[in-house]
Enzyme design. Structure first.
Site, PDB file in Angstrom:
ATOM      1  N   HIS A  24       8.856   5.171   3.305  1.00 40.16           N
ATOM      2  CA  HIS A  24       8.141   3.894   3.402  1.00 40.16           C
ATOM      3  C   HIS A  24       7.764   3.591   4.854  1.00 40.16           C
ATOM      4  O   HIS A  24       6.659   3.141   5.130  1.00 40.16           O
ATOM      5  CB  HIS A  24       9.005   2.764   2.814  1.00 40.16           C
ATOM      6  CG  HIS A  24       9.132   2.891   1.333  1.00 40.16           C
ATOM      7  ND1 HIS A  24       8.468   2.100   0.451  1.00 40.16           N
ATOM      8  CD2 HIS A  24       9.823   3.794   0.580  1.00 40.16           C
ATOM      9  CE1 HIS A  24       8.739   2.485  -0.793  1.00 40.16           C
ATOM     10  NE2 HIS A  24       9.571   3.505  -0.736  1.00 40.16           N
ATOM     11  N   ASP A 119       4.885  -3.877   1.998  1.00 41.42           N
ATOM     12  CA  ASP A 119       5.305  -2.810   1.088  1.00 41.42           C
ATOM     13  C   ASP A 119       5.263  -3.302  -0.365  1.00 41.42           C
ATOM     14  O   ASP A 119       5.540  -4.466  -0.651  1.00 41.42           O
ATOM     15  CB  ASP A 119       6.756  -2.447   1.436  1.00 41.42           C
ATOM     16  CG  ASP A 119       7.162  -1.082   0.945  1.00 41.42           C
ATOM     17  OD1 ASP A 119       7.399  -0.212   1.799  1.00 41.42           O
ATOM     18  OD2 ASP A 119       7.257  -0.884  -0.283  1.00 41.42           O
TER      19      ASP A 119
END
Ligand code: UDP
Length: 463
Positions: A24, A119
């Site tokens: 991520h 995210d």
């Protein structure tokens, strides 16, 4: 690099907010660097403490190299947990639940923020922050378009447990090519699983974003992108998907690893690179079979080993995992590494001829970027769907019989040897993979499809 933004108005100020794990953090740092190159102001929000040492060291190095980036270290509330819980899943959920504390840290940003790029794993809670700030938020997806569609469909899938009974062999999302139910991550069958609960919350909030940036390529996922953006598939749950892949790499000054010096000495396209990403640990038995497969294949190899999910717990020495005799026998053929390597640098190296990969999405796109053929060996999560994209896109090969997640039977050395010989000997595949690489380069260059998508968003945010 295009810079079509009007010079009279200030370029946008973007806050980037990744969730847990290198899979991520990496795409967010790449986007941060792409924004800086386009003269944007950037604020980087990172949850503290991080789960892995790799995350904290990459954040520090990135900030050191880019002192103009404003850093917000965001202290998150840790959830009660037990030793069995996956630390990355826990961090996803702890971060998601802490987001209500973020607004005061951003409200006096100077210049004022133009947008938040967050995210997927905070999709459900970031809306309240962006609304309070009066700015749009976009999401950054760290997976394939296909898997994102599955996530958008998840609330519907889970609401009907009959969809998992044995009479169904495929998942059918209207407007998309069906895919085998065996490609669904096993936790999705349990609505009380922490991972599933976190995903469900976020999936329900996807449509609140102004758009979702995808690190993907037309040539790999044209059909799915078209179905969503022009065909209205999942239109009630998804905003526009914005393909901006392959993300540009960012540079951090580090010492050249010994494995790079070793690669320098190998013939062109002769080395099989083997790695299963930042958080997949292989069993000792499977490591033994991989070592057999590599040795029997007779090809040169660069093998990165991990024996624990979290790097700070990964204390076993290479020789204890592989044995002195294997290392001695193969010292002229290969090199094994324990610890962090610079994978993008490895994949860019001309000596690398194939990649045995778990098909984490970043790894897939890094392979696509350079047109390196892949032996797909998915382990969990989105990786089986990603492997299917690799296979269909003619970027690599995949043996679906190789088990994964709950169904992890040992893959024997002979099978691994066979696949390595196959990928290294297949000239047609090599050509096709190179074609993917060319498409990827075209998409990212000035005026290319991906570069245009990002420029348009930044122009919109500048107004
Ligand atoms: N990576 C790396 N060195 C390592 C392990 C991983 O540079 O030793 C990078 C890799 O290039 C990729 C990311 O970490 O950008 C891992 O993301 P991916 O989606 O491939 O898999 P994950 O680790 O999330 O399973």
């Amino acid at each position: 690099m295009s810079n079509t933004m009007d010079s009279k108005s200030l370029p946008p100020h973007i806050a980037l907010f990744p969730s847990a794990g290198m899979g991520h953090l990496t795409p967010f740092l790449r986007i941060a660097s792409m924004l800086l190159r386009r003269n944007c102001a950037v604020t980087l929000i990172t949850a503290t403490p991080t789960v892995s040492a790799a995350e904290s060291s990459h954040i520090s190095s990135f900030l050191h190299e880019h002192p103009q980036v404003k850093h917000v270290g965001f202290q998150i509330i840790q959830l009660p947990h037990s030793k069995q819980d996956d630390p990355f899943y826990l961090q996803f959920e702890s971060t998601r639940r802490s987001v209500h504390l973020l607004h005061p840290l951003l409200s006096s940003s100077s210049p004022p923020l133009s947008a938040i790029f967050a995210d997927f794993f905070v999709a459900s809670s970031i809306t309240s922050v962006s609304t309070k700030l009066g700015i749009p938020h976009y999401l950054i997806s760290t997976t394939s378009v296909k898997f994102l569609c599955l996530l958008a469909y998840l609330p519907e899938l889970i609401s009907d447990p009959a969809k998992f009974d044995h009479s169904f062999t495929e998942v059918e999302i209207s407007g998309l090519t069906p895919f085998p139910i065996s490609s669904i991550p096993p936790p999705f069958k349990d609505p009380n699983h922490l991972f599933t609960k976190t995903l469900l919350q976020n999936s329900r909030a996807l449509s609140k974003a102004k758009g979702i940036f995808m690190n993907s390529l037309q040539c790999l996922e044209a059909e799915t992108l078209e179905a969503v953006n022009n065909g209205g598939v999942l239109s009630h749950s998804l905003p526009p998907l914005l393909p901006i892949g392959p993300l540009e790499l960012y540079e951090i000054k580090t010492e050249k690893g010994q494995y790079m010096t070793w690669l320098d000495r190998q013939p062109a396209e002769s080395v099989v690179y083997v790695s299963f990403g930042s958080r997949t640990a292989m069993s000792r038995e499977q490591i033994r079979e991989i070592s057999k497969g590599l040795e029997r294949s007779g090809h040169r190899f660069l093998w990165v080993l991990k024996s624990s999910k979290v790097d700070t717990e990964d204390k076993i020495q290479l020789k204890d995992l592989l044995g002195d005799s294997f290392l001695e026998r193969t010292k002229n053929k290969g090199t094994a590494v324990k610890g962090w390597v610079s994978q993008p640098e490895i994949l860019e190296h001309p000596s690398v001829g194939a990649f045995v990969s778990h098909c984490g999405w970043n790894s897939v796109i890094e392979a696509a970027r350079r047109g390196v053929p892949v032996v797909a060996w998915p382990q969990h999560g989105d990786q089986r769907l990603n492997a299917e994209i690799v296979q269909r896109g003619e970027l690599g090969i995949w043996d679906r019989k190789w088990g994964w997640d709950g169904d992890k039977e040992l893959v024997c050395g002979e099978e691994i040897e066979k696949k390595i010989r196959e990928v290294m000997g297949d000239e047609k595949l090599r050509k096709m993979a190179k074609k993917v690489g060319e498409e990827a380069r075209k998409a990212a260059e000035t005026g290319g499809s991906s570069e245009k998508v990002l420029s348009e968003v930044l122009e919109f945010l500048q107004k």
